[in-house]
Design an enzyme around this catalytic site. Structure first.
Site, PDB file in Angstrom:
ATOM      1  N   ASP A 191       0.881  -1.157   0.000  1.00 17.42           N
ATOM      2  CA  ASP A 191       0.000   0.000   0.000  1.00 17.42           C
ATOM      3  C   ASP A 191       0.930   1.221   0.000  1.00 17.42           C
ATOM      4  O   ASP A 191       2.126   1.100   0.280  1.00 17.42           O
ATOM      5  CB  ASP A 191      -0.881  -0.022   1.252  1.00 17.42           C
ATOM      6  CG  ASP A 191      -1.785   1.188   1.353  1.00 17.42           C
ATOM      7  OD1 ASP A 191      -2.389   1.572   0.341  1.00 17.42           O
ATOM      8  OD2 ASP A 191      -1.890   1.751   2.462  1.00 17.42           O
ATOM      9  N   ARG A 192       0.430   2.391  -0.305  1.00 18.95           N
ATOM     10  CA  ARG A 192       1.297   3.576  -0.355  1.00 18.95           C
ATOM     11  C   ARG A 192       1.200   4.416   0.920  1.00 18.95           C
ATOM     12  O   ARG A 192       2.108   4.437   1.724  1.00 18.95           O
ATOM     13  CB  ARG A 192       0.926   4.438  -1.582  1.00 18.95           C
ATOM     14  CG  ARG A 192       1.984   5.518  -1.869  1.00 18.95           C
ATOM     15  CD  ARG A 192       1.498   6.517  -2.890  1.00 18.95           C
ATOM     16  NE  ARG A 192       0.698   7.546  -2.216  1.00 18.95           N
ATOM     17  CZ  ARG A 192       0.139   8.570  -2.823  1.00 18.95           C
ATOM     18  NH1 ARG A 192       0.240   8.717  -4.128  1.00 18.95           N
ATOM     19  NH2 ARG A 192      -0.555   9.451  -2.139  1.00 18.95           N
ATOM     20  N   ASP A 193       0.071   5.100   1.114  1.00 19.35           N
ATOM     21  CA  ASP A 193      -0.069   6.033   2.232  1.00 19.35           C
ATOM     22  C   ASP A 193      -0.113   5.273   3.553  1.00 19.35           C
ATOM     23  O   ASP A 193      -0.922   4.378   3.741  1.00 19.35           O
ATOM     24  CB  ASP A 193      -1.332   6.873   2.065  1.00 19.35           C
ATOM     25  CG  ASP A 193      -1.315   7.691   0.780  1.00 19.35           C
ATOM     26  OD1 ASP A 193      -0.221   7.998   0.280  1.00 19.35           O
ATOM     27  OD2 ASP A 193      -2.401   8.010   0.266  1.00 19.35           O
TER      28      ASP A 193
ATOM     29  N   ASN B  93      -5.537   2.769  -2.731  1.00 23.86           N
ATOM     30  CA  ASN B  93      -6.740   3.575  -2.933  1.00 23.86           C
ATOM     31  C   ASN B  93      -6.308   5.034  -3.006  1.00 23.86           C
ATOM     32  O   ASN B  93      -5.513   5.481  -2.178  1.00 23.86           O
ATOM     33  CB  ASN B  93      -7.714   3.415  -1.762  1.00 23.86           C
ATOM     34  CG  ASN B  93      -8.436   2.087  -1.760  1.00 23.86           C
ATOM     35  OD1 ASN B  93      -8.471   1.378  -2.757  1.00 23.86           O
ATOM     36  ND2 ASN B  93      -9.024   1.757  -0.621  1.00 23.86           N
TER      37      ASN B  93
ATOM     38  N   ASP C  91      -1.483  -0.857   6.078  1.00 21.49           N
ATOM     39  CA  ASP C  91      -1.632  -0.297   7.426  1.00 21.49           C
ATOM     40  C   ASP C  91      -3.082  -0.198   7.849  1.00 21.49           C
ATOM     41  O   ASP C  91      -3.374   0.271   8.946  1.00 21.49           O
ATOM     42  CB  ASP C  91      -0.979   1.094   7.501  1.00 21.49           C
ATOM     43  CG  ASP C  91      -1.728   2.140   6.690  1.00 21.49           C
ATOM     44  OD1 ASP C  91      -2.145   1.831   5.558  1.00 21.49           O
ATOM     45  OD2 ASP C  91      -1.903   3.269   7.187  1.00 21.49           O
TER      46      ASP C  91
ATOM     47  N   LYS D 141     -10.031  -1.105  -2.554  1.00 16.54           N
ATOM     48  CA  LYS D 141      -9.920  -1.928  -1.358  1.00 16.54           C
ATOM     49  C   LYS D 141     -10.969  -1.463  -0.341  1.00 16.54           C
ATOM     50  O   LYS D 141     -11.231  -0.279  -0.267  1.00 16.54           O
ATOM     51  CB  LYS D 141      -8.509  -1.792  -0.759  1.00 16.54           C
ATOM     52  CG  LYS D 141      -7.413  -2.279  -1.665  1.00 16.54           C
ATOM     53  CD  LYS D 141      -6.025  -2.042  -1.095  1.00 16.54           C
ATOM     54  CE  LYS D 141      -5.704  -0.561  -1.027  1.00 16.54           C
ATOM     55  NZ  LYS D 141      -4.386  -0.237  -0.497  1.00 16.54           N
TER      56      LYS D 141
ATOM     57  N   SER E  87      -2.283  11.172   5.744  1.00 15.22           N
ATOM     58  CA  SER E  87      -2.939  12.387   6.213  1.00 15.22           C
ATOM     59  C   SER E  87      -4.450  12.230   6.064  1.00 15.22           C
ATOM     60  O   SER E  87      -4.909  11.781   5.006  1.00 15.22           O
ATOM     61  CB  SER E  87      -2.475  13.593   5.394  1.00 15.22           C
ATOM     62  OG  SER E  87      -3.295  14.716   5.668  1.00 15.22           O
TER      63      SER E  87
END
Length: 184
Positions: A7-9, A51, A126, A101, A16
């Site tokens: 996942d990225r963020d 996402n 996360d 997701k 954020s």
């Protein structure tokens, strides 16, 4: 093929509640960029599945998203790594498709494109939606405690999720496991 999906963020960069809308707001989590490079140097292909509802919400456009991804790719390349592909769902949560997701569409599409089965492939996230998507796609769910990870850990059910402090700890662990002698 050795493969890791991230996942990225909250996994690679700070998350954020206001969304990451520009390159200026994109801040890597300490050690995450180097962790991706370590995985690549150990023979893993690294893909991202994220996402990005900020697009569906009208908070950023595709050009801004692609600029963020270009910055991420450049940061990883600067330390000797490579991201093999970035997949994202721009859907607004109220108009979610199978690609968003916790649905498994994004992961299943990646598997189809690569011609592989996701069984045993780590999907590092996360959030609860990351864990659910990994399970539904047949991937191995991995939770990091960065981003929303601590909150997600308190709500975990089942014993199929491996938990790491951060992406760097995950990378070091999986690489060390690869280097252990195989027993027959």
């Amino acid at each position: 093929m050795k493969l890791v999906i991230l996942d990225r963020d909250g996994v690679i960069n700070e998350d954020s509640d206001e969304f990451i809308k520009s390159v200026a707001e994109w801040v890597p989590i300490p050690g995450s960029i180097e962790a991706i490079a370590l995985l690549c140097q150990a023979g893993y292909q690294v893909y991202i599945a994220s996402n990005q509802s900020g697009i569906g919400r009208g908070l950023l456009d595709f050009d801004a998203l692609f600029a963020i991804h270009e910055r991420l790719q450049r940061a990883v390349a600067e330390v000797g790594g490579r991201i093999s592909g970035i997949h994202f769902a721009p859907d607004h949560p109220d108009e979610a498709t199978e690609m968003r997701k916790p649905a498994p569409g994004m992961l299943k599409d990646l598997a189809r494109r690569l011609g592989i089965n996701l069984e045993g492939v780590p999907f590092v996230g996360d959030s609860g939606s990351d864990i659910e998507a990994a399970r539904a796609a047949g991937a191995r769910p991995v939770l990091v405690l960065t981003g929303k990870g601590r909150r997600t850990k308190s709500k975990l059910t089942g014993d199929d999720v491996t938990v790491y402090k951060d992406l760097a700890e995950f990378a070091r662990t999986i690489i060390a496991q690869d280097q252990r002698p195989q027993t027959a």
